[in-house]
Each structure stands twice: as C-alpha cells, then as structure tokens.
Design a protein around this motif. Sequence first.
Motif, PDB file in Angstrom:
ATOM      1  N   LYS A 197       0.829  -1.211   0.000  1.00  0.00           N
ATOM      2  CA  LYS A 197       0.000   0.000   0.000  1.00  0.00           C
ATOM      3  C   LYS A 197       0.861   1.259   0.000  1.00  0.00           C
ATOM      4  O   LYS A 197       1.911   1.338   0.650  1.00  0.00           O
ATOM      5  CB  LYS A 197      -0.919   0.022   1.217  1.00  0.00           C
ATOM      6  N   HIS A 198       0.388   2.248  -0.761  1.00  0.00           N
ATOM      7  CA  HIS A 198       0.936   3.608  -0.722  1.00  0.00           C
ATOM      8  C   HIS A 198      -0.046   4.429   0.111  1.00  0.00           C
ATOM      9  O   HIS A 198      -1.199   4.625  -0.297  1.00  0.00           O
ATOM     10  CB  HIS A 198       1.056   4.206  -2.118  1.00  0.00           C
ATOM     11  N   ILE A 199       0.400   4.936   1.251  1.00  0.00           N
ATOM     12  CA  ILE A 199      -0.503   5.581   2.196  1.00  0.00           C
ATOM     13  C   ILE A 199      -0.131   7.055   2.312  1.00  0.00           C
ATOM     14  O   ILE A 199       1.006   7.396   2.665  1.00  0.00           O
ATOM     15  CB  ILE A 199      -0.424   4.893   3.577  1.00  0.00           C
ATOM     16  N   TYR A 200      -1.107   7.914   2.052  1.00  0.00           N
ATOM     17  CA  TYR A 200      -0.887   9.353   2.087  1.00  0.00           C
ATOM     18  C   TYR A 200      -1.783   9.959   3.169  1.00  0.00           C
ATOM     19  O   TYR A 200      -3.001   9.952   3.047  1.00  0.00           O
ATOM     20  CB  TYR A 200      -1.199   9.982   0.726  1.00  0.00           C
ATOM     21  N   MET A 201      -1.146  10.470   4.217  1.00  0.00           N
ATOM     22  CA  MET A 201      -1.855  11.125   5.314  1.00  0.00           C
ATOM     23  C   MET A 201      -1.674  12.631   5.178  1.00  0.00           C
ATOM     24  O   MET A 201      -0.554  13.113   5.023  1.00  0.00           O
ATOM     25  CB  MET A 201      -1.302  10.671   6.658  1.00  0.00           C
ATOM     26  N   MET A 202      -2.773  13.361   5.250  1.00  0.00           N
ATOM     27  CA  MET A 202      -2.717  14.813   5.101  1.00  0.00           C
ATOM     28  C   MET A 202      -3.598  15.445   6.161  1.00  0.00           C
ATOM     29  O   MET A 202      -4.741  15.026   6.349  1.00  0.00           O
ATOM     30  CB  MET A 202      -3.203  15.232   3.712  1.00  0.00           C
ATOM     31  N   GLY A 203      -3.073  16.443   6.846  1.00  0.00           N
ATOM     32  CA  GLY A 203      -3.880  17.094   7.868  1.00  0.00           C
ATOM     33  C   GLY A 203      -3.034  17.760   8.932  1.00  0.00           C
ATOM     34  O   GLY A 203      -2.040  18.415   8.642  1.00  0.00           O
ATOM     35  N   ASP A 204      -3.432  17.550  10.186  1.00  0.00           N
ATOM     36  CA  ASP A 204      -2.745  18.211  11.291  1.00  0.00           C
ATOM     37  C   ASP A 204      -2.053  17.194  12.183  1.00  0.00           C
ATOM     38  O   ASP A 204      -1.877  16.028  11.804  1.00  0.00           O
ATOM     39  CB  ASP A 204      -3.739  19.080  12.071  1.00  0.00           C
ATOM     40  N   SER A 205      -1.679  17.633  13.382  1.00  0.00           N
ATOM     41  CA  SER A 205      -0.911  16.775  14.278  1.00  0.00           C
ATOM     42  C   SER A 205      -1.712  15.594  14.808  1.00  0.00           C
ATOM     43  O   SER A 205      -1.127  14.587  15.213  1.00  0.00           O
ATOM     44  CB  SER A 205      -0.367  17.593  15.447  1.00  0.00           C
ATOM     45  N   THR A 206      -3.046  15.690  14.809  1.00  0.00           N
ATOM     46  CA  THR A 206      -3.836  14.524  15.227  1.00  0.00           C
ATOM     47  C   THR A 206      -3.782  13.419  14.175  1.00  0.00           C
ATOM     48  O   THR A 206      -3.871  12.240  14.506  1.00  0.00           O
ATOM     49  CB  THR A 206      -5.295  14.910  15.518  1.00  0.00           C
ATOM     50  N   MET A 207      -3.603  13.790  12.923  1.00  0.00           N
ATOM     51  CA  MET A 207      -3.369  12.797  11.877  1.00  0.00           C
ATOM     52  C   MET A 207      -1.938  12.276  11.966  1.00  0.00           C
ATOM     53  O   MET A 207      -1.677  11.095  11.707  1.00  0.00           O
ATOM     54  CB  MET A 207      -3.631  13.412  10.499  1.00  0.00           C
ATOM     55  N   ARG A 208      -1.012  13.142  12.362  1.00  0.00           N
ATOM     56  CA  ARG A 208       0.374  12.706  12.534  1.00  0.00           C
ATOM     57  C   ARG A 208       0.482  11.644  13.628  1.00  0.00           C
ATOM     58  O   ARG A 208       1.368  10.782  13.594  1.00  0.00           O
ATOM     59  CB  ARG A 208       1.262  13.909  12.869  1.00  0.00           C
ATOM     60  N   TRP A 261      -1.443   9.166  13.974  1.00  0.00           N
ATOM     61  CA  TRP A 261      -1.630   7.887  13.279  1.00  0.00           C
ATOM     62  C   TRP A 261      -0.322   7.454  12.626  1.00  0.00           C
ATOM     63  O   TRP A 261       0.040   6.281  12.674  1.00  0.00           O
ATOM     64  CB  TRP A 261      -2.725   8.010  12.227  1.00  0.00           C
ATOM     65  N   PHE A 262       0.363   8.391  11.979  1.00  0.00           N
ATOM     66  CA  PHE A 262       1.668   8.094  11.373  1.00  0.00           C
ATOM     67  C   PHE A 262       2.606   7.531  12.432  1.00  0.00           C
ATOM     68  O   PHE A 262       3.268   6.499  12.224  1.00  0.00           O
ATOM     69  CB  PHE A 262       2.239   9.372  10.745  1.00  0.00           C
ATOM     70  N   GLU A 263       2.673   8.197  13.570  1.00  0.00           N
ATOM     71  CA  GLU A 263       3.569   7.775  14.643  1.00  0.00           C
ATOM     72  C   GLU A 263       3.179   6.405  15.191  1.00  0.00           C
ATOM     73  O   GLU A 263       4.055   5.594  15.536  1.00  0.00           O
ATOM     74  CB  GLU A 263       3.555   8.826  15.760  1.00  0.00           C
ATOM     75  N   PHE A 264       1.877   6.139  15.246  1.00  0.00           N
ATOM     76  CA  PHE A 264       1.425   4.827  15.713  1.00  0.00           C
ATOM     77  C   PHE A 264       1.933   3.719  14.796  1.00  0.00           C
ATOM     78  O   PHE A 264       2.446   2.701  15.271  1.00  0.00           O
ATOM     79  CB  PHE A 264      -0.104   4.797  15.787  1.00  0.00           C
TER      80      PHE A 264
END
Length: 561
Positions: free
Chosen positions: A362-373, A375-378
């Motif tokens: 999968k190619h996963i693109y997260m866009m938004g603010d620190s609450t979306m970040r 998820w990246f960190e998780f």
Amino acid sequence: MVSKTCLRRIKRTFKLRNNTVEWSNMGNDNKKNIPPSFLSQHLTGLHNSSTSDDSAGSQSLRSFFQSEFGISLQSYYMLQEAVYWPGPHRPITHLSMSTSPENTKFTIQNLKESYQTGEELFVMVHAKDFNNNSKDYGGDFFQAKLFWSKSKASVFGDVVDLLNGSYSVRFLLPWVGEAQVAVRLIHSSEAVQVLKHHRDTDSDRVYYNGYYEAPGPNKTRLNEVVECNVKWDKNGLESLGTKNCCCEYSDPRTRETWRCKKPKSLPCSALVYHSMGSYRNRLTKEEKALMEETNKGIKGDENIIKILHSPGNKTIDVPEKCRPGLHTPVPAGFFLDDVWTSFVCNISHFTPQTTTKCLKDKHIYMMGDSTMRQWFEFFVKTIPTLKQMNLHVQYNAGPLMAVDVENNIDLHWRAHGFPLRTFKTAVASLHYISNEIDDLAGGPHTIIMLNLGPHFTTYPLDFFTLRVLRIRKALLALLQRAPDTTVIIKTVNTGYKDVFGSDWYSLQLDRVLRWAFQDVGVYILDVWQMTACHYSKENIHPGPIIIKNEIDVLLSFICPK
C-alpha cells in the motif's frame, strides 16, 4: 462482554433512529436560507440577489455551486441549517443572567429497576441562571455520556435542544452491568454568543510569522520577520492592511491567498519560512467571566442503572461490513474495557502482524494536522519493519515518510498548508491538500487519509467551507479516474475549551466536514464521540488507548471482514 446476538439487537435499535439524530440540537423555525457571504469574493453582487427560483441571481448561484463544486445550492442551504445555533432572545447585561452549571440539574426520566441491553435511557436537563431562574431559551452546549468506571465503559449521549431551556438526552444501553449518567456544560448559550462574535469580528486573534531572507554583503544573510495571515475581506482579517500593505501569495489552483506585511527592505519573493506568531486575547471583562464557566459538570440523579443481558432476536440483521458511505449514528459505538465496539460497521482489532498484513503493498498518504500525525507515529511504532526516513525537515510540520521495503509499504504524512500553527518551517514544504490529491494517480494500492479542524477554529465558517469544498472536488476527480482508491476522512477531536479553539468551534467544523463528504463515496471515521466519552483527560491529542481504537476502525475500513 456483549454477545453477538445482543450487539445485533443494539445496532438495530438505533438504525431505526439514525435519520433524525445527525443534526440534533440544531435549531428552530428561524432558520434562513441566506446565500453564503463568501460568494461576494467570487460572484460580486449575486449574494444580494433575490433567492427565488426565477431570479437571475438564484440561477447564477446554482450554476456556480454546481460547476465549481458539484453540489446543489439547496445542499448548501442545508449546511446553513446544520450549523445554525440558537441563542438568547434578549440582551445579556450581567453574568447572573447566563446558565449556571451549579443551578442547572439533570433528572433521569421514568427510571426502572433494571434495563436490558439495547434499551434506551432518557434524561432531561433543566437550565437555570445564577439567580436560580429557569431559562426559557436554548443554545447551551452540553455533552453527556453514560459510563461505569470499574469496567472502563462509556457511551456518548445524544443531546437535543428543546429551545425552551430544557434539553433531552438519549442514551443507548450497550453493555451488561452498571452505569451512571454524566452531563457537562461545555459553554452556556451566552458564552457561545461570545465565541460567535469573536469568530465573526476577530479572526486575526491568531496570527503567524513570515520569515524573509536574502543574501547580504560579505556573505551575510538579511532577515526580516513580519506578520502574516489569510487574505479575507472581513471578520477582522482585513486589519492586516489594504492596497499596497502586503505581499500576496495566491495559489493558482485553489485560488486561496496568503499574505504578509511587506518587509521594509526585502522583496516579496524572499519569503522562506513560516511559523505560528501568537495569540491576541481581546475578550472583555464580561466575556472572560462568561468563558470561565466552561466545561463544568452538572449535578443530577446519581442512581445506578442496572443493565441485564437481553435474549436478543434472531430476525435482527447481522452487523454491516465496512464500506464507504455508511452513516454515522449517535452513538457510533461504545467503550468496554477500553475497547471500542463500533455501531457503524463490523470492526476487527489488529495486532502488529495483522496491521502489517493489512497495509502490505500500500501507498498511504496522510494529510492534515498533528492529530493525523499521531496515526503516522502509531504505525511507525507498531510495524517493526516500517522505518522512518530522515527528510531533514521541521518534524511538526513535515513532510514525514516511512518505508517498509520487505512488505512494500510507503507511508507519508504532510501538514495541510496555511493556516498552520507550527514551529518555523520552510514555506515550500506547505502544500494544500487539494493540490496534493490532484497530483496522485490513485488506484487499488493507494490509501488517502485526511483531516482538517484545529487550525481553522478562529476563521469564518465560509473560509473553512471553501477549503473543504475544494478538497471534495479534488476527491471526486480522483475517484472518477481511480474509483478503487480508498479514502478516509477523520472527523474532528474534542479537546479545546477556550476562545482560540473551543469544542463549539470544532463541532461546527465537524458538521461542515460531514456535510461535504457524506455523498462522495469515502469512509468517515468518527472520533468526536470517542474523544468526548472516554474517561481519559480531554486533550486535542488523544492518548494511546483512544489512538489504538481509532486505528482499529481505520484498518477495518481498509481491510473489512
């Protein structure tokens, strides 16, 4: 634990109601279909035209919305009704006239000795002022939950404003055991008017810094720092200046303009960095007093509700498989032993191994603010083979990237562009979400996750709506060229309680998001109810327990069972 048969009955119970709860606590017969003020920036003069179906103005407005954003004018009017909020019908001259959290009480209606799972419990809240007089108008912002601390159980309550000083709260009873009711006054109706006033007149109370740099003599660097903000012709944002006051940076695709006061000696082309500036608190003494009565618990019945197992009903439909476009009911689910059970669709609970399997290729693109970040960190912490790359950028603003070569996973997070409350970061790194979406091919191996909210709380709703509609337009184009792309919209968190980021502001933004994407064919992941009803201390950045449950819902969307 809750049996599958019992859970089916619970899900069936509110499916019969979910067409009426989405916009509860929203308004009365005073709603008006007023053409949006932002049209003055696109269709000069049309917003003052007659709104009858036969008028040229109405036809032009309808054509604009349909051609520009693919929505009907009537749909936009529905949004105006959705964000409408009633208020006091008289001038408020003293704090004592406002809703008192001490004098306001709640009572459980027709309390029974015991209930069965899947039944409903009703509570009435009676608002009173500081003189202990009953209020006769609505507009108070309450949040309610049913909970039991020992089993770490909680469920969100549906509050309906009766517009006469009373509020009805409906709870679903989803777990076997015991429960109690908790009600909080987030803001009085009078405090909400303070928030509305400052959003309408004082949007520059959050401002930003623009850093200009250029080569100087003898290999030195010339530097200037100036104030920047959104270009908007009202709501206080025009105070930055007029005519030749500013450098303007207009994005050719979104047509949004960011502007900064002109540096004294450097050209406009020398803008290199962006950061948060500061806050301006312009509340009056009286307004501060109203805002101090925020997020206060309401006293009421402390009876323990006893919930027994229900024998269930074999004719009830099985839980729905997760798919795009599903409605989010109230409640959207519940916590039990810190585990979220969804009423939207059938979710799974993922281990590091099953998480990796779900995201493989999968190619996963997260866009938004620190609450979306978060998820990246998780994912970076959870998937052992996923390694974060050092892109040598300011971490809080990104962009960030992680790669799992073994499982062919690439994960990206990017901030949503201006306005962004962040540390000093390169302007070139800040991209608008709609532009990013336009530049993606999409396809069955592409997953897009996005959110908007906390950085827009001080701005006019029209500004936020335009931003969201442009993202909607970009997603519609993407799904047309690559319909098998997975798109997930994360709703807004609770957490803020002040004039710079109140939950009331966030709720309004949340309703815009849901309205804009309800018919686009995307997943809407509700985190509002999760963050509002969990026992952990409210924070705009939810703790690990909530994040893990959000991820379980997210992965269930990507890999439904």
